[in-house]
Design a protein around this motif. Sequence first.
Motif, PDB file in Angstrom:
ATOM      1  N   LEU A   1      13.411 -15.405  -0.754  1.00  0.00           N
ATOM      2  CA  LEU A   1      13.176 -14.130  -0.089  1.00  0.00           C
ATOM      3  C   LEU A   1      12.034 -13.390  -0.768  1.00  0.00           C
ATOM      4  O   LEU A   1      11.903 -13.431  -1.994  1.00  0.00           O
ATOM      5  CB  LEU A   1      14.424 -13.239  -0.166  1.00  0.00           C
ATOM      6  N   PHE A   2      11.244 -12.702   0.037  1.00  0.00           N
ATOM      7  CA  PHE A   2      10.314 -11.733  -0.508  1.00  0.00           C
ATOM      8  C   PHE A   2      11.062 -10.431  -0.763  1.00  0.00           C
ATOM      9  O   PHE A   2      11.910 -10.016   0.043  1.00  0.00           O
ATOM     10  CB  PHE A   2       9.156 -11.476   0.457  1.00  0.00           C
ATOM     11  N   ALA A   3      10.741  -9.780  -1.882  1.00  0.00           N
ATOM     12  CA  ALA A   3      11.294  -8.476  -2.215  1.00  0.00           C
ATOM     13  C   ALA A   3      10.112  -7.577  -2.566  1.00  0.00           C
ATOM     14  O   ALA A   3       9.574  -7.643  -3.671  1.00  0.00           O
ATOM     15  CB  ALA A   3      12.276  -8.581  -3.379  1.00  0.00           C
ATOM     16  N   ILE A   4       9.694  -6.780  -1.616  1.00  0.00           N
ATOM     17  CA  ILE A   4       8.468  -5.996  -1.741  1.00  0.00           C
ATOM     18  C   ILE A   4       8.808  -4.543  -2.083  1.00  0.00           C
ATOM     19  O   ILE A   4       9.561  -3.885  -1.365  1.00  0.00           O
ATOM     20  CB  ILE A   4       7.649  -6.049  -0.435  1.00  0.00           C
ATOM     21  N   VAL A   5       8.252  -4.071  -3.190  1.00  0.00           N
ATOM     22  CA  VAL A   5       8.479  -2.690  -3.617  1.00  0.00           C
ATOM     23  C   VAL A   5       7.724  -1.755  -2.678  1.00  0.00           C
ATOM     24  O   VAL A   5       6.539  -1.946  -2.405  1.00  0.00           O
ATOM     25  CB  VAL A   5       7.991  -2.478  -5.062  1.00  0.00           C
ATOM     26  N   GLU A   6       8.429  -0.739  -2.191  1.00  0.00           N
ATOM     27  CA  GLU A   6       7.825   0.254  -1.303  1.00  0.00           C
ATOM     28  C   GLU A   6       8.361   1.631  -1.680  1.00  0.00           C
ATOM     29  O   GLU A   6       9.427   2.032  -1.230  1.00  0.00           O
ATOM     30  CB  GLU A   6       8.193  -0.042   0.157  1.00  0.00           C
ATOM     31  N   GLN A   7       7.644   2.334  -2.517  1.00  0.00           N
ATOM     32  CA  GLN A   7       8.067   3.687  -2.868  1.00  0.00           C
ATOM     33  C   GLN A   7       7.258   4.679  -2.048  1.00  0.00           C
ATOM     34  O   GLN A   7       6.119   5.000  -2.380  1.00  0.00           O
ATOM     35  CB  GLN A   7       7.891   3.955  -4.363  1.00  0.00           C
TER      36      GLN A   7
ATOM     37  N   PRO B   1       0.810  -1.228   0.000  1.00  0.00           N
ATOM     38  CA  PRO B   1       0.000   0.000   0.000  1.00  0.00           C
ATOM     39  C   PRO B   1       0.841   1.275   0.000  1.00  0.00           C
ATOM     40  O   PRO B   1       0.429   2.306  -0.560  1.00  0.00           O
ATOM     41  CB  PRO B   1      -0.834  -0.132   1.274  1.00  0.00           C
ATOM     42  N   ASP B   2       2.028   1.218   0.608  1.00  0.00           N
ATOM     43  CA  ASP B   2       2.931   2.364   0.641  1.00  0.00           C
ATOM     44  C   ASP B   2       3.199   2.905  -0.759  1.00  0.00           C
ATOM     45  O   ASP B   2       3.303   4.127  -0.961  1.00  0.00           O
ATOM     46  CB  ASP B   2       4.244   1.929   1.298  1.00  0.00           C
ATOM     47  N   SER B   3       3.314   1.999  -1.739  1.00  0.00           N
ATOM     48  CA  SER B   3       3.590   2.415  -3.113  1.00  0.00           C
ATOM     49  C   SER B   3       2.392   3.090  -3.771  1.00  0.00           C
ATOM     50  O   SER B   3       2.507   3.609  -4.883  1.00  0.00           O
ATOM     51  CB  SER B   3       4.022   1.207  -3.955  1.00  0.00           C
ATOM     52  N   TRP B   4       1.262   3.058  -3.094  1.00  0.00           N
ATOM     53  CA  TRP B   4       0.057   3.780  -3.546  1.00  0.00           C
ATOM     54  C   TRP B   4      -0.229   4.980  -2.641  1.00  0.00           C
ATOM     55  O   TRP B   4      -1.326   5.507  -2.615  1.00  0.00           O
ATOM     56  CB  TRP B   4      -1.142   2.827  -3.590  1.00  0.00           C
ATOM     57  N   GLY B   5       0.772   5.414  -1.890  1.00  0.00           N
ATOM     58  CA  GLY B   5       0.612   6.598  -1.054  1.00  0.00           C
ATOM     59  C   GLY B   5      -0.182   6.364   0.208  1.00  0.00           C
ATOM     60  O   GLY B   5      -0.770   7.305   0.756  1.00  0.00           O
ATOM     61  N   VAL B   6      -0.180   5.124   0.715  1.00  0.00           N
ATOM     62  CA  VAL B   6      -1.000   4.780   1.884  1.00  0.00           C
ATOM     63  C   VAL B   6      -0.105   4.667   3.116  1.00  0.00           C
ATOM     64  O   VAL B   6       0.763   3.788   3.198  1.00  0.00           O
ATOM     65  CB  VAL B   6      -1.756   3.450   1.651  1.00  0.00           C
ATOM     66  N   TRP B   7      -0.337   5.551   4.081  1.00  0.00           N
ATOM     67  CA  TRP B   7       0.398   5.526   5.344  1.00  0.00           C
ATOM     68  C   TRP B   7      -0.511   5.289   6.551  1.00  0.00           C
ATOM     69  O   TRP B   7      -0.016   4.977   7.628  1.00  0.00           O
ATOM     70  CB  TRP B   7       1.157   6.841   5.545  1.00  0.00           C
ATOM     71  N   PHE B   8      -1.810   5.479   6.374  1.00  0.00           N
ATOM     72  CA  PHE B   8      -2.715   5.453   7.517  1.00  0.00           C
ATOM     73  C   PHE B   8      -3.910   4.533   7.230  1.00  0.00           C
ATOM     74  O   PHE B   8      -4.248   4.287   6.072  1.00  0.00           O
ATOM     75  CB  PHE B   8      -3.206   6.868   7.825  1.00  0.00           C
ATOM     76  N   PRO B   9      -4.567   4.025   8.282  1.00  0.00           N
ATOM     77  CA  PRO B   9      -5.734   3.164   8.064  1.00  0.00           C
ATOM     78  C   PRO B   9      -6.845   3.856   7.288  1.00  0.00           C
ATOM     79  O   PRO B   9      -7.529   3.241   6.465  1.00  0.00           O
ATOM     80  CB  PRO B   9      -6.178   2.812   9.487  1.00  0.00           C
TER      81      PRO B   9
ATOM     82  N   HIS C   1      12.772  -4.948   1.312  1.00  0.00           N
ATOM     83  CA  HIS C   1      11.946  -3.891   0.741  1.00  0.00           C
ATOM     84  C   HIS C   1      12.798  -3.201  -0.312  1.00  0.00           C
ATOM     85  O   HIS C   1      13.913  -2.748  -0.015  1.00  0.00           O
ATOM     86  CB  HIS C   1      11.521  -2.873   1.799  1.00  0.00           C
ATOM     87  N   LEU C   2      12.292  -3.122  -1.533  1.00  0.00           N
ATOM     88  CA  LEU C   2      13.034  -2.508  -2.629  1.00  0.00           C
ATOM     89  C   LEU C   2      12.606  -1.058  -2.780  1.00  0.00           C
ATOM     90  O   LEU C   2      11.429  -0.762  -2.985  1.00  0.00           O
ATOM     91  CB  LEU C   2      12.781  -3.274  -3.924  1.00  0.00           C
ATOM     92  N   LYS C   3      13.586  -0.182  -2.717  1.00  0.00           N
ATOM     93  CA  LYS C   3      13.292   1.260  -2.723  1.00  0.00           C
ATOM     94  C   LYS C   3      14.570   1.993  -3.111  1.00  0.00           C
ATOM     95  O   LYS C   3      15.676   1.502  -2.860  1.00  0.00           O
ATOM     96  CB  LYS C   3      12.837   1.680  -1.328  1.00  0.00           C
ATOM     97  N   GLN C   4      14.412   3.163  -3.721  1.00  0.00           N
ATOM     98  CA  GLN C   4      15.561   3.998  -4.055  1.00  0.00           C
ATOM     99  C   GLN C   4      15.363   5.411  -3.531  1.00  0.00           C
ATOM    100  O   GLN C   4      14.230   5.868  -3.364  1.00  0.00           O
ATOM    101  CB  GLN C   4      15.785   4.047  -5.569  1.00  0.00           C
ATOM    102  N   VAL C   5      16.501   6.091  -3.296  1.00  0.00           N
ATOM    103  CA  VAL C   5      16.464   7.497  -2.894  1.00  0.00           C
ATOM    104  C   VAL C   5      17.085   8.354  -3.992  1.00  0.00           C
ATOM    105  O   VAL C   5      18.006   7.925  -4.691  1.00  0.00           O
ATOM    106  CB  VAL C   5      17.197   7.746  -1.555  1.00  0.00           C
TER     107      VAL C   5
END
Length: 314
Positions: free
Chosen positions: A282-288, A28-36, A230-234
């Motif tokens: 391993l799970f590799a979960i995209v989190e942008q 959900p983080d990759s869809w801009g979701v931070w809160f319930p 968690h796969l992510k870049q800065v």
Amino acid sequence: MPAAHSPSPPSGSPAPSSPGRIRVGSAPDSWGVWFPDDPQQVPWQRFLDEVAEAGYAWIELGPYGYLPTDPARLRDETERRGLTVSAGTVFTSLHRGPDTWDSTWAHVAQVAELTRATGAGHLVVIPSFWRDDKTAELIESPELTAEQWRHLTTGTERLAREVRERYGLDIVVHPHADTHIDTEAHVERFLDATDSDLVNLCLDTGHYAYCGGDSVKLIETYGERIGYLHLKQVDPVVLADVLAEGTPFGPAVRRGVMCEPPRGVPALEPVLAAARKLDVDLFAIVEQDMYPCPPDRPLPIARRTRRYLRSCGA
């Protein structure tokens, strides 16, 4: 459940050298979701529709209460879209000592119950922030005392033991910007002080780079402790400004510090190559991280990211 190793060959046969399998998903983080629940976020139905449309088969639960918390309904909603849950997520403040245990466990048990009901095997544990992610106000010192480190490590081991015994889940601790488990020194201190049979890491490549760490080096040095990715870049340009100005994590995200791969660092192909050499699944979960974001932005990014990861062999 522990990472699955390749089956043993028949007696007398040479051992195969096949690498471990990487199971790619998104969150959900990759869809801009931070809160319930937040009016700036996409409805959960749209997230599920679009994550499946983008080509992912695995998802995380995200903040508890965003996706349905009734296990039967959640299974129905995910299964009919061809999705499977890889993990739930909890937030803890175990460094504050035994007095926090009851409130911590109430939160953890709730999430762990739903995570187990989905058939997932992992619980991602994120330490609490040491400053407010919106105002930058210090909540507590960025550095723990020796006593607080003992509370953190012994409390995490207790949490891992209870979660495994009661729910059959393995915890993976997530180093995170603006928490006490962030830099290479802090991550290594935490790993060296905890039992590898109980406590392993969710290595978030973006957060580790944000805090100056080298993900490939960590995998090569502490490979047996890497239980989840968690796969992510800065964006290095935005990051340099954020660090120079002391910007807290929340506002840094709004400035675009976490960017679409392959536009940032670290390069994900060598990270995935190092992970495959561990010869475990391993799970590799995209989190942008991109809260908040326009509702039409996530899906095109998710499609491009999935294509990019396939080009990296994942």
